[in-house]
Design a protein around this motif. Structure first.
Motif, PDB file in Angstrom:
ATOM      1  N   SER A  15    -102.532 -77.491 -68.136  1.00  0.00           N
ATOM      2  CA  SER A  15    -103.641 -78.417 -68.376  1.00  0.00           C
ATOM      3  C   SER A  15    -103.121 -79.854 -68.473  1.00  0.00           C
ATOM      4  O   SER A  15    -103.671 -80.777 -67.852  1.00  0.00           O
ATOM      5  CB  SER A  15    -104.372 -78.010 -69.656  1.00  0.00           C
ATOM      6  OG  SER A  15    -105.432 -78.893 -69.928  1.00  0.00           O
ATOM      7  N   LEU A  16    -102.043 -80.038 -69.227  1.00  0.00           N
ATOM      8  CA  LEU A  16    -101.447 -81.372 -69.344  1.00  0.00           C
ATOM      9  C   LEU A  16    -100.980 -81.885 -67.983  1.00  0.00           C
ATOM     10  O   LEU A  16    -101.203 -83.050 -67.633  1.00  0.00           O
ATOM     11  CB  LEU A  16    -100.250 -81.328 -70.306  1.00  0.00           C
ATOM     12  CG  LEU A  16    -100.557 -81.227 -71.801  1.00  0.00           C
ATOM     13  CD1 LEU A  16     -99.295 -80.878 -72.574  1.00  0.00           C
ATOM     14  CD2 LEU A  16    -101.117 -82.551 -72.321  1.00  0.00           C
ATOM     15  N   HIS A  39    -101.933 -81.034 -64.895  1.00  0.00           N
ATOM     16  CA  HIS A  39    -103.054 -81.406 -64.020  1.00  0.00           C
ATOM     17  C   HIS A  39    -103.709 -82.710 -64.500  1.00  0.00           C
ATOM     18  O   HIS A  39    -104.163 -83.515 -63.692  1.00  0.00           O
ATOM     19  CB  HIS A  39    -104.095 -80.279 -63.978  1.00  0.00           C
ATOM     20  CG  HIS A  39    -103.744 -79.164 -63.054  1.00  0.00           C
ATOM     21  ND1 HIS A  39    -103.748 -79.297 -61.685  1.00  0.00           N
ATOM     22  CD2 HIS A  39    -103.358 -77.891 -63.298  1.00  0.00           C
ATOM     23  CE1 HIS A  39    -103.398 -78.145 -61.120  1.00  0.00           C
ATOM     24  NE2 HIS A  39    -103.146 -77.278 -62.082  1.00  0.00           N
ATOM     25  N   PHE A  40    -103.760 -82.871 -65.791  1.00  0.00           N
ATOM     26  CA  PHE A  40    -104.333 -84.098 -66.344  1.00  0.00           C
ATOM     27  C   PHE A  40    -103.516 -85.312 -65.906  1.00  0.00           C
ATOM     28  O   PHE A  40    -104.061 -86.324 -65.464  1.00  0.00           O
ATOM     29  CB  PHE A  40    -104.362 -83.985 -67.870  1.00  0.00           C
ATOM     30  CG  PHE A  40    -105.374 -84.856 -68.531  1.00  0.00           C
ATOM     31  CD1 PHE A  40    -106.694 -84.468 -68.591  1.00  0.00           C
ATOM     32  CD2 PHE A  40    -105.016 -86.062 -69.101  1.00  0.00           C
ATOM     33  CE1 PHE A  40    -107.640 -85.271 -69.212  1.00  0.00           C
ATOM     34  CE2 PHE A  40    -105.949 -86.867 -69.720  1.00  0.00           C
ATOM     35  CZ  PHE A  40    -107.266 -86.467 -69.771  1.00  0.00           C
ATOM     36  N   ALA A  74    -101.595 -85.423 -63.322  1.00  0.00           N
ATOM     37  CA  ALA A  74    -101.781 -85.552 -61.876  1.00  0.00           C
ATOM     38  C   ALA A  74    -103.093 -86.247 -61.556  1.00  0.00           C
ATOM     39  O   ALA A  74    -103.188 -87.019 -60.597  1.00  0.00           O
ATOM     40  CB  ALA A  74    -101.724 -84.170 -61.216  1.00  0.00           C
ATOM     41  N   SER A  75    -104.130 -85.990 -62.367  1.00  0.00           N
ATOM     42  CA  SER A  75    -105.432 -86.620 -62.106  1.00  0.00           C
ATOM     43  C   SER A  75    -105.362 -88.129 -62.283  1.00  0.00           C
ATOM     44  O   SER A  75    -106.185 -88.867 -61.755  1.00  0.00           O
ATOM     45  CB  SER A  75    -106.522 -86.014 -63.003  1.00  0.00           C
ATOM     46  OG  SER A  75    -106.440 -86.524 -64.327  1.00  0.00           O
ATOM     47  N   TYR A  76    -104.376 -88.595 -63.049  1.00  0.00           N
ATOM     48  CA  TYR A  76    -104.156 -90.040 -63.211  1.00  0.00           C
ATOM     49  C   TYR A  76    -103.064 -90.544 -62.261  1.00  0.00           C
ATOM     50  O   TYR A  76    -102.627 -91.689 -62.383  1.00  0.00           O
ATOM     51  CB  TYR A  76    -103.760 -90.359 -64.654  1.00  0.00           C
ATOM     52  CG  TYR A  76    -104.923 -90.374 -65.610  1.00  0.00           C
ATOM     53  CD1 TYR A  76    -105.794 -91.469 -65.671  1.00  0.00           C
ATOM     54  CD2 TYR A  76    -105.177 -89.303 -66.445  1.00  0.00           C
ATOM     55  CE1 TYR A  76    -106.866 -91.482 -66.548  1.00  0.00           C
ATOM     56  CE2 TYR A  76    -106.255 -89.309 -67.331  1.00  0.00           C
ATOM     57  CZ  TYR A  76    -107.090 -90.405 -67.373  1.00  0.00           C
ATOM     58  OH  TYR A  76    -108.153 -90.429 -68.233  1.00  0.00           O
TER      59      TYR A  76
END
Lengths: 305, 305, 305, 305
Positions: free
Chosen positions: B168-169, B171-172, B174-176
């Motif tokens: 989760s961290l 991907h988070f 990566a989303s930024y």
């Protein structure tokens, strides 16, 4: 031996381009009016020698630097019971935040954010029968040898007229039962303590117990060696608002800043340093002051790490 | 001179009642199965002597202690560019929190919370052409002199099956846009690095560069003195999860803990210390390990403050 | 036609087992002392008929229900300018939280959390030359036809002695410049307004404008139809603290609760309902009161959805 | 009787200046490329008549509007057990926030924020043996009478390449044990469901059960009247991201928006409305779409309040 006088003069030269950078604290008219083109630095050795350069004898508002002295006075008088009412962890939030308080049931994260300092002042008020600010002033006078140290009534009045945020914090603490005295009494003492005016030389002298295992200027014991180290530890992790990690990284010494532009730093068992320049960065720390400590530690190799 | 061997034996005696207190990390079966009735301590001096007591040669999972070495390798290779992608402030939140990331646009607070460590490993992956964990293992082997240091495949598999929070961290981040490699590649390398098994003696030896101004065991320079001090500074403010202030207060040395129950601490220019005991407190730090460091520093007076 | 009298009696029977469940608000001694074994219900039709059952004529402290009337009076007098100082979004936080205020620069999320209600009362204070609470009382008397409606001095005194949390909120708002009057004046008016004592029958009558497109009991226009619908909309999304979603789901009508145990609900263009029972659930809403509204709407099919 | 056709044409005239305002969703290339100078509106009465104006037959990506249908299908099949895994309170946070999840142990605030919708899709996946998106598409085809409704593969691929934030949410849910299926399976189904392409007319028809006490187009019962009202209640409090209070205030009807620029709204027991225009406001709702619903309800007096 280092020639400290030359060194301080060199440091002033190093950071001269930064003097005037940043803005004076703007939320209090009494501070906003200060000329930002000033810079002072003083070093007081453990043995009592003082070296200074720049505007080291110009008084300024010590503001949050007073929190270290209030905490030391509480620990000297009451031992460790204060730690039931305030944590000693970095906050990860601005100095006047209420968010953490709400999530952690009214126990402030550390004694150097405003909420924690209000709790410390509250304790000192009780311990001194209502003379908290006077106790801080008396300590400052005794340790610096300057009997003329006073709170600045104009700054105090200015802060009192702009104290809604601190009043909010104090009522919040009171709502959790974490104040012994009335909100008004605590705010008055806190404002009086923050508005003490001192110069770099006197502040460096007054902080010497932090570099001397808790001994006062007269050689008597004020705090134990262990208590002193622990205050230094809390300064390192929590002393410069939400920039404590950055300060430890750049300067490498325990330090405590105030929005008046002053910073004290400690080289344990060696000396204390006080810098002052009113222009602040976004975290509320003096731009030229931090740069001067950075330059000084680079030139001397001083670091606790 | 201190008789370090006797001292370590005394420390083991001091804290024996606490061995077995706390619980092993429960979120990974591979760690939960460890017998909590174990305790080891080792000190490696700057000169290369090693003193040890208790279960100092029993390997354990180094977990987050690996973050210090990954950061050192990145700084050695890439200089300071990593600081554009990760801050160096205490977080005020648990080690695997996403809250701060969301408020601060995907820049982790420091390299020792999981989010920050994922960014560091991502950088190391790029710098090593995909061999991040192997680079950490190789460094450990070289500095400890033990060529048998490996990642524990069972622990790694156990972590991989329970890695939703770290995924989760990642991907988070990566989303930024704060990952250079794929989420899967970063997670694999991170898990492999965390599951390295070492004993107290080898870890104390491998960490010696932190007490030697960045010099390796063979005397060559790995990091500059300034870079080394700065890693120590980040360890002090951020090395023990949300208990860094408490650790600085009680122990007074830079330290980094892992949920395997290990902790390394540094007495700058003097020695490194490694303690291990699997029972953890609520912050994720070894109960007996912190107590042993507390006892050791009380007996020796070691403190950076 | 529904036989409302029988229906209300049946509802009282339905929920009798729940009367006494939950706890009276404990943060104010004046409320904590109320006997929780009481329940009243009243329905006032648009035409002015009243049906009631249980303890419908026993006065209770209306507390936050007063927020609806203060908002209506402000909108009637000042139009929409109040919406520059308070949002109208659900908060997702408890009614007395400061967290959101800090993240959103001192603009409360809606007029029905305490922070927002303080802003509304502040506006009403200015608009009434300092007679905010009297304006609310006068409206209550006029619309219910009961000239004896007063604030309860004992409850008001009790609240005033326990108002640190609201004082914290008010100072916080003031620190952002979102109060026109002094903190003390706003708190006094707010406490006086909250401590109004009324019974179910009178409250249902006083709220009738919400079911009548803004018309008063005497047929004159108090608010426009559009303004009235919009107050109902804000009640639905924000009227029952952090349980507004649940209330909309279960009851399906706009409603506003108070920690005195009262709730008003509106069936637009049809009738108003007031229930009261002092036992509260964890969100601060009356246990038996919500259950009675649930039972009533199940039996009648009343729902805005 | 209202002349709905004339009315819709008038509404298009009213809001024409706003068409093209706002920006298309920019985080998915497949959506960012849509021409924002489009606007469609359709009304489907309970009896099955359809009125439309503007670009009402141009297909667009329904995105989050699909969440209403997925929830309805889960409730139709599984009753209320889904409410153990997702709350039904407004979130007070952006639609893709992780903050609340962390504070509330992995239970999303409501089924219309992304985290909650992932849980609903997960449940539908299990209930349909892996055919969640197909179940939504089949429902859409049956209720609109258009057998050609499909997911848009290009949009789906675009979303899949930009799904780190949703992957982060899904792994976070999984870390709390709140997913029954694999993260990949849930993300695939969720993306497929969101990328269904429909036009205003078909969407208004497909949503008719919300205005018909749960009856399908063929007159059979899909949901109970109570279940239907409750979906409408959740739409009102949670349907338009962090602007639900504003939407209730301005429009006064239950509604659900999508970042493709579509919005469905329900006038209970009367009709459904679908508007579409790709330009979004800061909350992610269609600028011209909200304005059109505002204008339509002003002209008709439609409101649940």
């Amino acid at each position: 031996m280092i020639d400290l006088q030359n060194l301080l003069d060199d440091v002033v030269g190093d950071i001269r381009p930064l003097i005037g950078h940043g803005a004076a604290a703007d939320y209090i008219p009494g501070l906003a009016a200060v000329d930002t083109n000033q810079f002072g630095i003083a070093v007081a050795t453990r043995g009592g020698e003082v070296y200074a350069s720049g505007d080291a004898t110009v008084p300024f508002s010590i503001q949050s630097i007073s929190k270290v002295f209030a905490l030391a006075l509480v620990l000297a008088g009451n031992g460790d019971s204060i730690w039931k009412r305030v944590f000693r962890e970095p906050s990860g939030n601005p100095f006047n935040s209420l968010v953490q308080l709400e999530h952690e049931d009214g126990i402030p994260r550390n004694p150097f954010i405003n909420a924690g300092a209000l709790v410390v002042t509250d304790r000192l008020l009780t311990a001194t029968d209502g003379s908290a600010a006077e106790a801080v002033r008396r300590f400052m006078r005794d340790e610096s040898g300057n009997p003329g140290i006073e709170s600045d009534a104009e700054v105090a009045a200015s802060e009192a007229r702009n104290s809604h945020r601190n009043a909010s914090l104090a009522h919040f603490l009171a709502s959790y039962g974490n104040l012994e005295n009335s909100v008004d009494a605590v705010l008055d003492a806190y404002i009086a303590q923050c508005s003490i005016a001192m110069n770099c030389t006197d502040l460096a002298l007054a902080a010497r117990f932090l570099a001397s295992n808790g001994r006062k200027a007269d050689g008597t014991s004020f705090l134990s060696a262990s208590q002193t180290k622990r205050i230094n530890a809390v300064m390192l992790t929590c002393g410069t608002y939400d920039a404590a990690g950055e300060f430890a990284y750049r300067v490498g010494l325990p330090g405590k800043s105030g929005v008046g532009g002053g910073i004290i730093a400690v080289m344990p068992n060696n000396c204390t340093i006080c810098v002052w320049s009113p222009g602040l960065d976004r975290s509320g720390n003096s731009v030229a002051g931090v740069a001067a400590l950075d330059a000084l530690t680079m030139r001397t190799g001083w670091s606790i790490f």
